[in-house]
Design an enzyme around this catalytic site. Structure first.
Site: not given
Length: 773
Positions: A121, A168-169, A563, A645
Site C-alpha cells: 500500500g 483490497i480497499d 467458447m 485428458r
C-alpha cells in the site's frame, strides 16, 4: 525469427544480465499478490536477471539471512491461484528508523540487489521511496564503518524502485484498480447473493459492513452491483436528516412489495460532521423507527480470503511484467514509479505524486471538503458514485419532467422488447416499471430473452417500423443481449440495417444505441463486453479445479476447449489467468510444427518439478486441428512421458451469476446509454416530432483504452471482420506474448506502449463524464 518492425520497441533490447531484482510484499495481504510475484520472478529470469524473494516484507530485508533467497522458475509454480502472499508480509517498526534501513541496505548489497519491486500500500511504497533517497548515504556510512568496500559503493551507487499497489480497499490514487480489489468484490457479492435468498424468505433488512476504513470503493461498487437501498461511504457522507430519508425509502420499498432491503456500510463511514456511522447504529435506527426485522453482517477478513479472480490474476501479471521492464529502463534520473491501471492500459506514474494525492484525499475529508475528496479519488470512483446516485433514488412522479431506472428518472416511458428483433417485429413489447427490474443485477442470462436467429433484419423492417409507429416516439436501446458471439454481431448488423432503412421508413429516424454484451468479447468498437468477465472467471475456476484434481498425479496434460466462436479472447485470457502452457486461437495461425514444438516443450517441463500441463483451445481456432486431434496428437507424442485428458467447457461458460465487474460495467454503460438517448431526443425534437437521421444518432457505446465513448456504427464497419464475427484489431493480442513468456517460451513482446512515465492526472468534475470504468 522474422525481422522486427523498426517502428516498434521490443524488450529484447533490454537485457537484465548482471542485474539482481528483489521482490517483497508488505502491509496487508491481497488476492493476486502471488500472481504479481510470479510475473516478476519469471520475467526477471527471462531477461537473465537474478531474482530474490525477500520474505516477510521489510522485516525480512532488515533481518537478512535466509529471508533473502535467490529463486528459480519453478519456485513460483502453482502459486497463481493461491490467495494472500506466499512470501509473507509483516509490519516493521525497525525499518522506519535509519538504523533499520542501514541493516537492510547491507543485506541487499551482500547479494548485489539494486532493484526492488515492492508490492503493498501507500505506506509500504512511501517507505521504499525514502529508502531509495537515502541509499547513497547509507552505502557511504556502511563503507566508513568498514562493513562494505569502497568499490561496492561505486558499483551499487543507485537503487531503483518500482511499486505495485496491493490493497483490497482500492484506496491508492492514480490507478483505477489495485491488486485484490476485484477479488474482494467477488467475496462481498457472493455473500450478498446468499443473503438475498434468506432475506426475501423472511422480509428482512440486512446491514452489511464491508472493509474500507478510508476509502468507500468496495461499499460503493458492491452497492451498485447488488442494487442496495442505501450505502454509507467516507467520501460522500449523507445529508442532514438522512435518518428520516433512509427510513422513508425503506418503508416505501416495503410498501411496493419489496421483500428485501440491503444497506451497505463501509467500516470508515462518517456523517457530514465526521462522526462515525456504524452498522449497529444503522440497524438500531431501522428497528426503532420502522420495526423491521434487521440483521447485521460484518464481512471482515473474509474479503481478503479465497482465490484471486481472473481480473486480479491478469492485472497482477501485467503489472509484474511492466514492473520488471520499468526496472530495466530505470536511470539515476528516473523517479521511483508505481505501475497503475488507467482504463484498459498499464501506465507508470511517479510514486510520490500518487502518494501525495492519496494523502490529499484524507486531508480533504478531514476538512469536510467531500466533493474535493471524490474528485481526487479519480474519474472511475466519481463515475461510480454518480451512477449510484442516479439509480438509487427515484424522484416522485410529480417531479419527473438501472437502464430502466435511468430512463424513468429521465422522464421516459420504458418498454421492454421480448425476444430481440424478432419479438420487436411481432409486437412483443410491454411497458416496464421501476419495480419490475428489482433484483435483476444479480441474475445471469437475459431476463427479456433473446433469439439466436440470424434472420435478415431488413426483411423485418416493415413490421418493426409498424411496432415503432405504434409506440412512437420510440428510441432504441439495444444490448447485444446474448451470451453467444453470433448475437452480438446480430445486434450490430441490426443497427446497420435499421440505420439504412431510414431512407424508406421515417419511424427509424430516432436515436439508437447499442451496448456490447457477449461472452466472446468480439464486438468492434469496444475492448470489453458485458458477460466476458463472468465467462472468464468460469474458465479460470474450472482450470483451477482441473489442476487441483491432478495434484496427486504426475505428468499429466489437460486440453481445455473454450467458447468464443472465432474470437480467441476467452482462450488467451483464460490461459493467462490459469497459467496455461499454450492457447490456440484463430487470430494466430498455427501448424503441425508448432503443435510438435509445444509437445516437446511440455516433455522438457515434465523433467522438472512441475509435472503438469494445461493447454487451452478456442472452439474455432482451426478447422482441422480440432480438440480431438490435438488430444490424440499430444497423447501419442507424449506416450511414455505424460498422459492427456480433455474437457470441453461448453455452455457452462454462459451460466451462473454475473461477476462484480460485469454487474458494474453493465450498469454504468447502460445508464450512460440512456442518458445519451435523452440528450439526442432533446436535440432532435422539432414541432412535436423526433427526427434523427444523422450517422451520430446510431451509435455503439464501448470501452476504448481509457474511456467510454459513443461511436457511429457506420464508422465501425471498416473495423469489423463480418465473415468471422471479430474485430480486425483486438487489444488483447498484445498480451499474448506475455502468456507465452510466463510459460517459458521465447517470443517477442512489443513494449511500444510502455516506458512512458506519466504524471498523475487531476481531472475536473466535467471529465468524469467521459466514463472511466
Amino acid at each position: 525469427m522474422a525481422e522486427l518492425p523498426a517502428d516498434k520497441k521490443f524488450f529484447e533490447n533490454l537485457s537484465g544480465a548482471g542485474k539482481a531484482i528483489g521482490v517483497l510484499t508488505s502491509g496487508g495481504d491481497a488476492q493476486g499478490m502471488n500472481a504479481a510475484v510470479r510475473a516478476v520472478v519469471r520475467m526477471g529470469i527471462y531477461v537473465e536477471a537474478k531474482v530474490y524473494f525477500i520474505y516477510e516484507g521489510y522485516q525480512g530485508m532488515v533481518d537478512g539471512g535466509d529471508n533473502i533467497v535467490e529463486v528459480s522458475w519453478e519456485s513460483v509454480s502453482s502459486i497463481l491461484q493461491v490467495g494472500g502472499t506466499v512470501i509473507g508480509s509483516a509490519r516493521c517498526k525497525e525499518f522506519r528508523t535509519r538504523e533499520g534501513r542501514l541493516k537492510a541496505a547491507f543485506n541487499l548489497i551482500q547479494r548485489g540487489i539494486t532493484n526492488l519491486c515492492v508490492i503493498g500500500g501507500d505506506g509500504s511504497l512511501t517507505g521504499a521511496n525514502l529508502f531509495r533517497e537515502e541509499w547513497s548515504g547509507l552505502l557511504e556510512e556502511l563503507a566508513q564503518s568498514g562493513k562494505i568496500e569502497e568499490e561496492a559503493v561505486k558499483k551499487y551507487v543507485y537503487l531503483n524502485i518500482v511499486g505495485m499497489v496491493g490493497s483490497i480497499d482500492n484506496d491508492f490514487c492514480g490507478t483505477d484498480m489495485t491488486i485484490g480489489t476485484d477479488s474482494a468484490l467477488h467475496r462481498i457479492i457472493e455473500v450478498v447473493d446468499a443473503i438475498m435468498t434468506t432475506a426475501q424468505s423472511h422480509q428482512r433488512t440486512f446491514v452489511l459492513e464491508v472493509m474500507g476504513r478510508h476509502c468507500g470503493y468496495l461499499a460503493l461498487v458492491s452497492a451498485l452491483a447488488c442494487g442496495a437501498d442505501w450505502v454509507f461511504i467516507p467520501e460522500y457522507p449523507p445529508e442532514e436528516g438522512w435518518e428520516d430519508q433512509m427510513c422513508v425509502k425503506l418503508s416505501e420499498n416495503r410498501a411496493r412489495k419489496k421483500r428485501l432491503n440491503i444497506i451497505i456500510v463501509a467500516e470508515g463511514a462518517i456523517d457530514s460532521h465526521n462522526k462515525p456511522i456504524t452498522s449497529e447504529k444503522v440497524k438500531d435506527l431501522v428497528v426503532q423507527q420502522l420495526g423491521f426485522d434487521t440483521r447485521v453482517t460484518i464481512l471482515g477478513h473474509v474479503q481478503r480470503g479465497g482465490t484471486p479472480s481472473a481480473f486480479d490474476r491478469i492485472l497482477a501479471s501485467r503489472m509484474g511484467v511492466e514492473a520488471v521492464l520499468a526496472l530495466l529502463e530505470a536511470t539515476p534520473d528516473t523517479p521511483a514509479c508505481v505501475v497503475s491501471l488507467s482504463g484498459n492500459q498499464a501506465v507508470r506514474l511517479p510514486l510520490m505524486e500518487c502518494v501525495q494525492m492519496t494523502q490529499e484525499v484524507q486531508k480533504a475529508m478531514d476538512e469536510r471538503k467531500f466533493c474535493e475528496a471524490v474528485r481526487l479519488r479519480g474519474r472511475s470512483f466519481e463515475n461510480n458514485l454518480n451512477t449510484y446516485k442516479l439509480l438509487s433514488h427515484r424522484k416522485p412522479d410529480t417531479e419527473l419532467p438501472k437502464v430502466i431506472r435511468v430512463g424513468i428518472t429521465e422522464g421516459h416511458n420504458m418498454f421492454a422488447v421480448i425476444d430481440g428483433f424478432e419479438g420487436f417485429a411481432n409486437g412483443q413489447i410491454k411497458e416496464i416499471s421501476w419495480r419490475d427490474v428489482g433484483g435483476w443485477t444479480g441474475q445471469g442470462g437475459g431476463s427479456l430473452l433473446t433469439q439466436c436467429v440470424m434472420c435478415a433484419v431488413v426483411k423485418m423492417a416493415l413490421p418493426v417500423a409498424s411496432s415503432m409507429l405504434y409506440f412512437h416516439p420510440c428510441p432504441l436501446f439495444i444490448p447485444s443481449n446474448c451470451s453467444h458471439h453470433a448475437c452480438a454481431q446480430q445486434a450490430y448488423l441490426g443497427l446497420l440495417e435499421l440505420s439504412a432503412a431510414r431512407e424508406k421508413y421515417d419511424e427509424f429516424c430516432v436515436p439508437m444505441v447499442m451496448v456490447p454484451a457477449t461472452v466472446s468479447n468480439n464486438v468492434p468498437g469496444s475492448d470489453f463486453s458485458i458477460g466476458a468477465d463472468t465467462a472468464l472467471n468460469t474458465i479460470t475456476d474450472t482450470c483451477d479445479r482441473i489442476k487441483q484434481s491432478a495434484s496427486g498425479t504426475k505428468r499429466r496434460v489437460f486440453i481445455i476447449e473454450t467458447m468464443g466462436g472465432y474470437c480467441g479472447y476467452l482462450a488467451n485470457m483464460g490461459g493467462l489467468a490459469a497459467g496455461a502452457d499454450a492457447a490456440y486461437i484463430f487470430e494466430e495461425k498455427f501448424d503441425i510444427r508448432e503443435l510438435q514444438a509445444n509437445v516437446e516443450h511440455l516433455t522438457e517441463k515434465m523433467k522438472t518439478s512441475i509435472q503438469r500441463g494445461l493447454v487451452l483451445r478456442n472452439e474455432n481456432s482451426n478447422e482441422n486441428y480440432t480438440t480431438d486431434f490435438i488430444y490424440q496428437l499430444y497423447s501419442e507424442e507424449g506416450k511414455g512421458v505424460f498422459d492427456c485428458r480433455k474437457n470441453v467447457l461448453g455452455h457452462m461458460q454462459q451460466g451462473g451469476a454475473p461477476s462484480p465487474f460485469d454487474r458494474n460495467f453493465g450498469t454504468k454503460v447502460s445508464a450512460k446509454a440512456v442518458q445519451w438517448i435523452s440528450k439526442k431526443l432533446r436535440e432532435t425534437y422539432r414541432r412535436g416530432k423526433v427526427f434523427a437521421n444523422t450517422e451520430d444518432s446510431v451509435c455503439l457505446l464501448g470501452m476504448r483504452r481509457r474511456n467510454l465513448i459513443f461511436q457511429p456504427v457506420v464508422e465501425l464497419k471498416d473495423q469489423a471482420d463480418f465473415v468471422h464475427r471479430i474485430p480486425k484489431e483486438q487489444w488483447w493480442l498484445k498480451l499474448r506474448p506475455l502468456m507465452k513468456i510466463l510459460a517459458k517460451y521465447k517470443t517477442s513482446y512489443d513494449v511500444s506502449d510502455s516506458g512512458q512515465l506519466e504524471h498523475v492526472a487531476r481531472h475536473s468534475p466535467k471529465e468524469a463524464e467521459t466514463g472511466a470504468i
